[in-house]
Write an enzyme that holds these catalytic residues in place. Structure first.
Site: not given
Ligand code: NAD
Ligand code: UDP
Length: 322
Positions: A37, A146
């Protein structure tokens, strides 16, 4: 030294590739798991032909069965730009990834290290941040996928430890920079260096008075290895970072000076929940790991500038066909 079988998740990324390289050089057998990614094949290209290196091109959100003695869990985009592109995937990567690595550690009775982050302190109201501080995190903002993902992963690590006595190691990494960051990564050091080298404006978000503390990659990797080498009484969480604090505007000036660039500095809107200050207290790392960073910011930046200059040159000659 006993040769171990070791899994590094996020092994094609900035930090993970340095870990893979060091482990292979030490004579271990390394599995590098990555879904590319934000990681790049180029970061591990020099390891691909090594008999002691195996690439697992897969997502950590899928369970995996392997025979390993150690796990370094780094899979997760670290740049706010990238982790906010698909926040649900970011959360899954942190939480499901941690769960899968802990299940694997449980099955193998393997040591497992979690790459946690200074973001668990959110926009801190305690300065500098020490491990006993619980943080100031918005649970529903743009950075939450996150921050909360990493906080939940820490919870899982400690619950697995309490339930199954798994040997865990949790490190809270503060802003780290160096070679093998990607030019389009979006973090401040890579952005400013690439902008300066291309004579484009340096993009300061907000007034640039927010602070960060920057650690050079070699120092950080040394801290991670020292943590993995500790006995089972040391679990962390333990801060790893450089305690020297800089305003972002000052970082921009230093990079302009070191590159000799004539780029102007421009101001763009400050993203929501951007922490106003950040600086690690590293007393615990000094005491338990006998570790502290040694590389000066300017020295680390010079090596990073050299690295980016070289890849920008390679990109330019590729696109011009020379
Ligand atoms: P990075 O983005 O370069 O590396 C992350 C790697 O994880 C990439 O190779 C990416 O492709 C891979 N990845 C992402 N999602 C995945 C998935 N679902 N399955 C498999 N692989 C996946 O970032 P980095 O700077 O090398 O950070 C590595 C780790 O360290 C991250 O967990 C990050 O949260 C943590 N960390 C880094 C810093 C820092 O300043 N570099 C600071 C705090 C924490
Ligand atoms: N930042 C900036 N310009 C950029 C990229 C980042 O001013 O081009 C700022 C950002 O707003 C933050 C700091 O630099 O205050 C560090 O950002 P980064 O994305 O590197 O990491 P963070 O510590 O915020 O996760």
């Amino acid at each position: 030294m006993r040769k171990k079988r070791i899994l590094v998740t996020g092994g094609a990324g900035f930090l993970g590739s340095h870990i893979c390289e060091k482990l292979v050089n030490e004579g271990h057998y390394v599995y590098c798991l990555d879904n590319f990614f934000t990681g790049k094949k180029e970061n591990i290209a020099h390891l691909l032909s090594n008999d002691c290196f195996s690439l697992l091109d897969r997502d950590i959100c899928l369970p995996i069965d392997l025979e390993v003695q150690e796990i370094y869990n780094l899979a997760c985009p670290a740049s706010p730009y990238h982790y906010q592109l698909d926040p649900i995937q970011t959360l899954k990567t942190s939480v499901w990834g941690a769960m899968h690595m802990l299940e694997l550690a449980k099955k193998n009775n393997a040591k497992v290290l979690q790459a946690s982050t200074s973001e668990v302190y959110g926009d801190p109201q305690v300065h500098p941040q020490e491990e006993s501080y619980w943080g100031n995190v918005n649970p529903i903002g743009r950075r939450s996928c996150y921050d909360e993902g990493k906080r939940c992963a820490e919870t899982l690590f400690f619950d697995f430890r309490r339930a199954y006595r798994i040997p865990i190691k949790v490190v809270r990494i503060f802003n780290t920079f160096g070679p093998r960051m990607q030019p389009n990564d979006g973090r401040v050091v890579s952005n400013f260096i690439v902008q300066a080298l291309k004579n484009q404006p340096l993009t300061i978000y907000g007034d640039g008075k927010q602070t960060r503390s920057f650690c050079y990659v070699d120092d950080l990797i040394e801290g991670i290895f020292k943590m993995m080498d500790t006995d089972s009484s040391i679990t962390g969480p333990i801060n790893l970072g450089n305690p020297l604090e800089y305003r972002i505007i000052d970082l921009a000036e230093i990079i302009l000076k070191l590159t000799g660039s004539k780029s102007p500095i421009i101001s763009l809107p400050l993203p929501s929940d951007d922490p106003k200050k950040r600086k690690p207290n590293i007393e615990l790392a000094k005491k338990n790991l006998k570790w502290q960073p040694t590389k000066k910011l300017e020295e680390g930046l010079k090596e990073t500038i050299e690295y980016f200059a070289q890849i920008l040159e390679e990109d330019a000659s590729l696109s011009s066909g020379t």
